[in-house]
Design a protein around this motif. Structure first.
Motif, mmCIF file in Angstrom:
data_model
loop_
_atom_site.group_PDB
_atom_site.id
_atom_site.type_symbol
_atom_site.label_atom_id
_atom_site.label_comp_id
_atom_site.label_asym_id
_atom_site.label_seq_id
_atom_site.Cartn_x
_atom_site.Cartn_y
_atom_site.Cartn_z
ATOM 1 N N TRP A 290 -1.277 12.546 1.629
ATOM 2 C CA TRP A 290 -0.440 11.863 0.657
ATOM 3 C C TRP A 290 -0.672 10.360 0.744
ATOM 4 O O TRP A 290 -0.845 9.672 -0.264
ATOM 5 C CB TRP A 290 1.027 12.176 0.915
ATOM 6 C CG TRP A 290 1.914 11.785 -0.222
ATOM 7 C CD1 TRP A 290 2.314 12.581 -1.241
ATOM 8 C CD2 TRP A 290 2.496 10.504 -0.452
ATOM 9 N NE1 TRP A 290 3.120 11.876 -2.097
ATOM 10 C CE2 TRP A 290 3.249 10.590 -1.646
ATOM 11 C CE3 TRP A 290 2.463 9.289 0.218
ATOM 12 C CZ2 TRP A 290 3.969 9.514 -2.163
ATOM 13 C CZ3 TRP A 290 3.162 8.210 -0.308
ATOM 14 C CH2 TRP A 290 3.906 8.327 -1.486
ATOM 15 N N ALA A 291 -0.696 9.873 1.959
ATOM 16 C CA ALA A 291 -0.876 8.443 2.182
ATOM 17 C C ALA A 291 -2.177 7.961 1.578
ATOM 18 O O ALA A 291 -2.218 6.944 0.876
ATOM 19 C CB ALA A 291 -0.831 8.142 3.675
ATOM 20 N N GLU A 292 -3.242 8.692 1.837
ATOM 21 C CA GLU A 292 -4.541 8.268 1.351
ATOM 22 C C GLU A 292 -4.626 8.355 -0.168
ATOM 23 O O GLU A 292 -5.281 7.546 -0.821
ATOM 24 C CB GLU A 292 -5.639 9.095 2.016
ATOM 25 C CG GLU A 292 -5.823 8.700 3.472
ATOM 26 C CD GLU A 292 -6.732 9.664 4.221
ATOM 27 O OE1 GLU A 292 -7.070 10.720 3.648
ATOM 28 O OE2 GLU A 292 -7.077 9.370 5.384
ATOM 29 N N THR A 293 -3.936 9.348 -0.722
ATOM 30 C CA THR A 293 -3.958 9.516 -2.170
ATOM 31 C C THR A 293 -3.237 8.382 -2.885
ATOM 32 O O THR A 293 -3.717 7.864 -3.895
ATOM 33 C CB THR A 293 -3.282 10.855 -2.556
ATOM 34 O OG1 THR A 293 -3.899 11.909 -1.829
ATOM 35 C CG2 THR A 293 -3.420 11.098 -4.047
ATOM 36 N N HIS A 294 -2.099 8.000 -2.335
ATOM 37 C CA HIS A 294 -1.257 7.052 -3.065
ATOM 38 C C HIS A 294 -1.284 5.636 -2.513
ATOM 39 O O HIS A 294 -0.558 4.784 -2.994
ATOM 40 C CB HIS A 294 0.178 7.559 -3.086
ATOM 41 C CG HIS A 294 0.326 8.874 -3.780
ATOM 42 N ND1 HIS A 294 0.358 8.976 -5.146
ATOM 43 C CD2 HIS A 294 0.417 10.143 -3.303
ATOM 44 C CE1 HIS A 294 0.491 10.258 -5.472
ATOM 45 N NE2 HIS A 294 0.525 10.982 -4.378
ATOM 46 N N GLU B 290 -1.822 2.722 -4.957
ATOM 47 C CA GLU B 290 -0.668 2.401 -5.796
ATOM 48 C C GLU B 290 0.312 1.517 -5.033
ATOM 49 O O GLU B 290 0.843 0.544 -5.585
ATOM 50 C CB GLU B 290 0.036 3.689 -6.228
ATOM 51 C CG GLU B 290 -0.884 4.646 -6.977
ATOM 52 C CD GLU B 290 -0.190 5.968 -7.270
ATOM 53 O OE1 GLU B 290 0.935 5.935 -7.799
ATOM 54 O OE2 GLU B 290 -0.766 7.035 -6.961
ATOM 55 N N VAL B 291 0.540 1.878 -3.785
ATOM 56 C CA VAL B 291 1.474 1.099 -2.988
ATOM 57 C C VAL B 291 0.937 -0.319 -2.787
ATOM 58 O O VAL B 291 1.669 -1.302 -2.917
ATOM 59 C CB VAL B 291 1.710 1.763 -1.615
ATOM 60 C CG1 VAL B 291 2.524 0.850 -0.707
ATOM 61 C CG2 VAL B 291 2.413 3.093 -1.790
ATOM 62 N N ARG B 292 -0.341 -0.405 -2.506
ATOM 63 C CA ARG B 292 -0.947 -1.712 -2.279
ATOM 64 C C ARG B 292 -0.845 -2.585 -3.522
ATOM 65 O O ARG B 292 -0.463 -3.752 -3.460
ATOM 66 C CB ARG B 292 -2.412 -1.548 -1.866
ATOM 67 C CG ARG B 292 -2.921 -2.678 -0.991
ATOM 68 C CD ARG B 292 -4.264 -2.347 -0.390
ATOM 69 N NE ARG B 292 -5.062 -1.457 -1.230
ATOM 70 C CZ ARG B 292 -5.605 -1.800 -2.379
ATOM 71 N NH1 ARG B 292 -5.455 -3.013 -2.840
ATOM 72 N NH2 ARG B 292 -6.312 -0.921 -3.072
ATOM 73 N N GLU B 293 -1.138 -1.995 -4.669
ATOM 74 C CA GLU B 293 -1.027 -2.734 -5.930
ATOM 75 C C GLU B 293 0.408 -3.191 -6.174
ATOM 76 O O GLU B 293 0.642 -4.337 -6.569
ATOM 77 C CB GLU B 293 -1.483 -1.862 -7.098
ATOM 78 C CG GLU B 293 -2.999 -1.745 -7.195
ATOM 79 C CD GLU B 293 -3.403 -0.621 -8.135
ATOM 80 O OE1 GLU B 293 -2.561 -0.224 -8.979
ATOM 81 O OE2 GLU B 293 -4.543 -0.129 -8.023
ATOM 82 N N LEU C 201 -4.161 0.325 13.675
ATOM 83 C CA LEU C 201 -3.078 1.120 13.111
ATOM 84 C C LEU C 201 -2.514 0.483 11.846
ATOM 85 O O LEU C 201 -2.189 1.165 10.889
ATOM 86 C CB LEU C 201 -1.957 1.290 14.140
ATOM 87 C CG LEU C 201 -2.261 2.255 15.285
ATOM 88 C CD1 LEU C 201 -1.080 2.337 16.226
ATOM 89 C CD2 LEU C 201 -2.601 3.635 14.742
ATOM 90 N N LYS C 202 -2.422 -0.829 11.850
ATOM 91 C CA LYS C 202 -1.871 -1.529 10.693
ATOM 92 C C LYS C 202 -2.762 -1.339 9.465
ATOM 93 O O LYS C 202 -2.284 -1.333 8.339
ATOM 94 C CB LYS C 202 -1.717 -3.011 11.005
ATOM 95 C CG LYS C 202 -0.464 -3.319 11.808
ATOM 96 C CD LYS C 202 -0.101 -4.774 11.657
ATOM 97 C CE LYS C 202 1.038 -5.182 12.574
ATOM 98 N NZ LYS C 202 1.482 -4.155 13.518
ATOM 99 N N SER C 203 -4.054 -1.210 9.697
ATOM 100 C CA SER C 203 -4.972 -1.061 8.573
ATOM 101 C C SER C 203 -5.066 0.381 8.109
ATOM 102 O O SER C 203 -5.742 0.697 7.134
ATOM 103 C CB SER C 203 -6.358 -1.555 8.975
ATOM 104 O OG SER C 203 -6.946 -0.638 9.876
ATOM 105 N N CYS C 204 -4.375 1.262 8.811
ATOM 106 C CA CYS C 204 -4.470 2.695 8.512
ATOM 107 C C CYS C 204 -3.353 3.118 7.565
ATOM 108 O O CYS C 204 -2.178 3.032 7.905
ATOM 109 C CB CYS C 204 -4.392 3.482 9.807
ATOM 110 S SG CYS C 204 -4.111 5.227 9.581
ATOM 111 N N PRO C 205 -3.715 3.569 6.375
ATOM 112 C CA PRO C 205 -2.731 3.987 5.372
ATOM 113 C C PRO C 205 -1.757 5.016 5.918
ATOM 114 O O PRO C 205 -0.550 4.916 5.694
ATOM 115 C CB PRO C 205 -3.588 4.616 4.276
ATOM 116 C CG PRO C 205 -4.930 4.035 4.437
ATOM 117 C CD PRO C 205 -5.089 3.780 5.908
ATOM 118 N N THR C 206 -2.273 5.978 6.638
ATOM 119 C CA THR C 206 -1.425 7.025 7.186
ATOM 120 C C THR C 206 -0.298 6.423 8.002
ATOM 121 O O THR C 206 0.865 6.779 7.852
ATOM 122 C CB THR C 206 -2.234 7.960 8.091
ATOM 123 O OG1 THR C 206 -3.341 8.444 7.362
ATOM 124 C CG2 THR C 206 -1.382 9.105 8.559
#
Lengths: 135, 135
Positions: A113-117, A120-123, B21-26
């Motif tokens: 989920w994190a990688e998918t979205h 969007e969160v970053r934007e 870890l901070k750079s990791c979306p998860t």
DNA sequence: CTGGATCCCACAGGATACTG
DNA sequence: CAGTATCCTGTGGGATCCAG
């Protein structure tokens, strides 16, 4: 006096609510996977069993205290097995139980989920930060 | 001197690991849903929009500070929308965005998992606590 | 009504040293 | 090697007061 201050009422509500949350399975699991080290340990152990010091090295930056503490709580919850081999230097192996593997799966879902979205969160963040800056 | 103490090496590893870890979306998402109030707010908002004070009442025990703080971070991440209606007493509504609904779905998945496996965890705990007690 | 600012403290968690 | 015991600090978060 029957009148309570707002603080007192909030305090009471908090206590009751905490009790309610503690009895809630969802919240208990949430507390589990929220723990920073829990997720790291479970991930580290997902590929296969590891020894105590291997975990310490693989996780890089965990103090022995937290490592032990995390392992204990996971063992208590039946998420991993602890195997002691009483050889000359003691050897202890940790490996995920079926239930633990199952949790690892859930973490994988979160990861997906994190990688998918994430974009969007970053934007959204950039947009938010920018519109506040230019005034 | 090129030699580092164990502490220095560990410290360095920790810093690097934290950066990783901070750079990791998860991990970022994990930080999000780990937050106690985040999950509560998202759950509270899942059925529909609510006003600030409604949220405060529905969540029961949250201080205004944490409520605001939580709402801000969620807004920043594009998980909810904040709508201000400049009437005489100001009125502010919060509602989940599509992304926020999506996160709610993920929380639901966690919830389902929790309810499915909670008995196993509870049994494991009782077993663990018992075998330690009788010696 | 909706929050921002400030103070303050409890407690999680890190460093360190020691033991079986 | 695999922890345990101790100390100590950082910070999350509550109380409180104030402002738009």
């Amino acid at each position: 006096m029957a009148t309570m201050t707002a603080a007192q009422r909030r305090e009471q509500a908090r206590v009751e609510y905490d009790a309610f949350l503690k009895s809630c399975p969802t919240n208990q699991l949430l507390d589990r996977i929220s723990d920073k080290w829990v997720s790291l340990v479970v991930s580290a152990l997902a590929p296969g069993p590891l020894r105590y010091s291997d975990l310490g090295r693989k996780i890089a930056g965990v103090s022995p205290k937290m490592l032990t503490q995390t392992l204990r709580s996971l063992e208590r919850d039946g998420l991993l097995d602890r195997t002691v081999t009483p050889s000359v230097p003691v050897r202890v192996d940790y490996e995920l139980t079926a239930l633990g593997q199952n949790l690892a799966l859930l973490l994988t879902a979160v990861k997906d989920w994190a990688e998918t979205h994430f974009d969007e969160v970053r934007e959204a963040r950039e947009r938010y930060d920018t519109e506040g800056a230019d005034s």
